[in-house]
Design an enzyme around this catalytic site. Structure first.
Site, mmCIF file in Angstrom:
data_model
loop_
_atom_site.group_PDB
_atom_site.id
_atom_site.type_symbol
_atom_site.label_atom_id
_atom_site.label_comp_id
_atom_site.label_asym_id
_atom_site.label_seq_id
_atom_site.Cartn_x
_atom_site.Cartn_y
_atom_site.Cartn_z
ATOM 1 N N CYS A 1 0.834 -1.213 0.000
ATOM 2 C CA CYS A 1 0.000 0.000 0.000
ATOM 3 C C CYS A 1 0.863 1.255 0.000
ATOM 4 C CB CYS A 1 -0.941 0.014 1.204
ATOM 5 S SG CYS A 1 -0.093 -0.023 2.781
ATOM 6 N N CYS B 1 -2.418 -3.169 9.158
ATOM 7 C CA CYS B 1 -1.947 -1.814 9.463
ATOM 8 C C CYS B 1 -1.369 -1.765 10.878
ATOM 9 C CB CYS B 1 -3.077 -0.809 9.339
ATOM 10 S SG CYS B 1 -4.048 -0.993 7.839
HETATM 11 FE FE1 FES Z 1 -1.847 -0.676 4.386
HETATM 12 FE FE2 FES Z 1 -3.213 0.636 6.210
HETATM 13 S S1 FES Z 1 -3.795 0.238 4.170
HETATM 14 S S2 FES Z 1 -1.138 0.121 6.259
#
Ligand code: FES
Length: 145
Positions: free
Chosen positions: A34, A103
């Site tokens: 991400c 996360c």
């Molecule tokens: Fe990957 Fe939150 S979307 S760290």
């Protein structure tokens, strides 16, 4: 996606945001999938975390978990901080949606990396204390923003 009140609170009003110029433990971790990045600064004196600050360029859950994680290790000994797990942070936040659990791994990792840096700066091999760091990508297969 439904977030608990605690998550929303820490996301909209994150604690301990910033940098510590004279930090003696700094750790930066990123998630390749991400692209989120978290940097953790620790000021450790006599084995106690006197101050902690973080910077997160990432999603709301990453910000909320870093905020909560810093609150949980502030004033603790290095040994206690090493015991902090991402599940304990998620629990303190009253849960996270399953697609957001990875996360919180980023927060745990950032703290461990900063603690490893603290040991290294003193000429101590951190591996026996910090162990192998979890790969956040492993739990990042379903990253949905
Ligand atoms: Fe990957 Fe939150 S979307 S760290």
């Amino acid at each position: 996606m439904l977030y608990s009140e605690k998550v929303m609170d820490h996301f909209t009003n994150p604690r301990n945001v910033g940098e510590i110029p004279d930090a003696n433990g700094v750790g930066e971790v990123g998630n390749a999938k991400c692209g989120d990045i978290m940097k953790m600064y620790l000021k450790i004196e006599n084995g106690v975390i006197e101050d902690v600050k973080f910077k997160t360029f990432g999603c709301g859950a990453a910000i909320a978990t870093s905020s909560m994680a810093t609150e949980m290790i502030k004033g603790k000994t290095v040994e206690d901080a090493l015991k902090l797990t991402n599940s304990a942070v998620v629990e303190a936040l009253e849960g996270l949606p399953p697609v957001k659990i990875h996360c919180s791994v980023l927060a745990e990792q950032a703290i461990k990396t900063a603690l490893a840096d603290y040991y290294t700066r003193q000429g101590i091999d951190p591996t026996p204390f910090v162990g192998e760091l979890k790969d956040p990508d492993e739990e990042h297969l379903a990253c949905e923003r």
